[in-house]
Design a protein around this motif. Structure first.
Motif: not given
Lengths: 315, 118
Positions: A206, A212, A283, A285, A287-288
């Motif tokens: 991430i 993003e 991929r 997340r 918070d996960q």
């Protein structure tokens, strides 16, 4: 003294060659997995591609974006690459091929490679770019979170072998690799997952999620500075894989072939495993990922430590 | 004792030389053509809005605190792990108590919601 110089330059050469080879290899693996050909034009099956890339990156203009924090932006590639080179002091390529077998080798390698997070955050902060800042922040959170289960699984190896030196741990595995013992197999899985997160690879990438954050913390870097981040990332992959091979897979031990061949085979197999995961898994997340580290991996590692400690004393 | 540090320092200097020489070669070879548009920070090609160093929520602050606690714990446990087999059950039980206190702390932070990344 001569040995020190020779081993130093040998390691430096190895780092450069290994990074080039891994970049080419990753492109080929991704191509095979996605049913493409990959680089084909430069040399046989694109083997000269990394050299062409290096020349291209050397000749690129160095763009310093407006409003950067120049010192931290300029020093960040050093902070990322220098620890990676320094970590090679204790990597045991074979029974005699190790630059210097420190008696605190495992602790040394874990602590020196975690300096990289400083460089990554400096790059994120110094670039004056919103994506870089977010990427650097996420990367810092991720690396420090996965450091805990990683060190807890390393602790179990230290308990089993009774030494912190890398060669000592390899010698402790003369009668069977550690990965074949059930409690250390759990530790091996935890180590693999958290080291993948440590080096920012998919499924934990991430900080550089291109959908993003463009390229995360190295969005604003061009030319040789960008190349340094790349070399550091691939060499870091090799270092965590080599450490895993040493701690769990018996290091350079193996029949028939010389030790260094076994060591490189095991390490590059683990690197290949990481690349394979990258091109297979989606991929996760943010918070996960954080709750996975703190709510699952760390409790499992702690429980594993306590329970297997009891059995080690009793058996 | 001395050769330990000698090797580390040598490899450290070598790393600096490696990065430095790469920078020097590229400094000697690369073209220079700065322009204002080229030097604006990348934001998907748009004209940038505002400063990127705004006041933001440092979300990993709590994680960093818990991390420091656990890192120090692991440093304390390392010497114990080395001599663990010679020390016997007594030292093991003491370490269990130490780790359980920390696990309790982790559980408390969990229940308080410190482990949520919102």
């Amino acid at each position: 003294m001569i040995r020190m110089f020779l081993s130093g330059f040998a390691c430096l050469g190895f780092i450069a060659l290994s990074a080039m080879f891994l970049i080419w290899w990753e492109r080929k693996i991704s191509a095979i997995i996605q049913n493409r050909m990959g680089p084909m034009l430069t040399g046989f099956h694109g083997t000269l591609q990394p050299i062409a890339d290096t020349i291209k990156l050397l000749l690129k203009e160095d763009i310093a974006p407006a409003g950067i924090d120049f010192l931290s932006w300029w020093l960040a590639p050093f902070f990322v690459t220098v620890p990676v080179v320094t970590a090679f002091v204790v990597i045991p390529f074979s029974s005699s091929w190790v630059p210097y077998d420190l008696n605190v080798g495992v602790l040394y390698i874990c602590s020196i490679t975690s300096i990289c997070v400083l460089g990554i955050f400096m790059a994120g902060w110094g670039s004056n770019n919103k994506y870089s800042l977010l990427g650097g922040m996420r990367s810092a959170a991720q690396i420090i979170s996965y450091e805990v289960p990683l060190l807890l699984s390393v602790l179990l190896v230290v308990m089993e072998s009774g030494t912190l030196s890398m060669q000592g741990i390899v010698h402790a595995q003369e009668h069977g690799w550690f990965v074949f013992k059930p409690h250390l197999a759990i530790a091996f899985v935890i180590y693999l997952i958290s080291s993948t997160a440590e080096v920012n690879r998919v499924p934990f990438d991430i900080p550089e999620a291109e959908s993003e954050l463009v390229a995360g913390y190295h969005t604003e870097y061009t030319g040789m500075k960008f190349a340094m981040f790349f070399v550091a990332e691939y060499t870091n992959m090799f270092i965590v894989s080599a450490t895993a091979a040493t701690l769990f897979l018996g290091g350079w031990q193996g029949p028939f072939l010389p030790g260094v061949a076994w060591f490189l085979m095991k390490s590059y197999f683990l690197v290949f495993f990481m690349m394979w995961m990258r091109w297979t898994l989606p991929r996760v997340r943010m918070d996960q990922m954080m709750s996975f580290a703190w709510k699952l991996l760390t409790p499992i590692a702690l429980l594993n430590l306590l329970i297997s400690g009891w059995f080690m004393l009793k058996v | 004792m001395l050769p330990d540090y000698l090797y580390i320092i040598f490899f450290f200097l070598l790393g600096i030389a490696f990065v430095g020489s790469a920078f020097a070669v590229s400094w000697a070879l690369r073209p220079r053509a700065p322009s204002q548009a080229k030097q604006s920070p990348y934001e998907c090609g748009e004209i940038i809005k505002g400063d990127s160093r705004v006041q933001f929520n440092v979300r990993y602050y709590l994680f960093a605190l818990i991390f420091v606690i656990f890192d120090v714990e692991i440093l304390f446990t390392m010497p114990w792990a080395v001599v663990f087999r010679q020390m016997g059950v007594g030292a093991y039980l003491e370490m269990v108590a130490f780790i359980l206190v920390l696990a309790l702390g982790l559980f408390y932070a969990w229940k308080k919601g410190a482990l949520e990344w919102q």
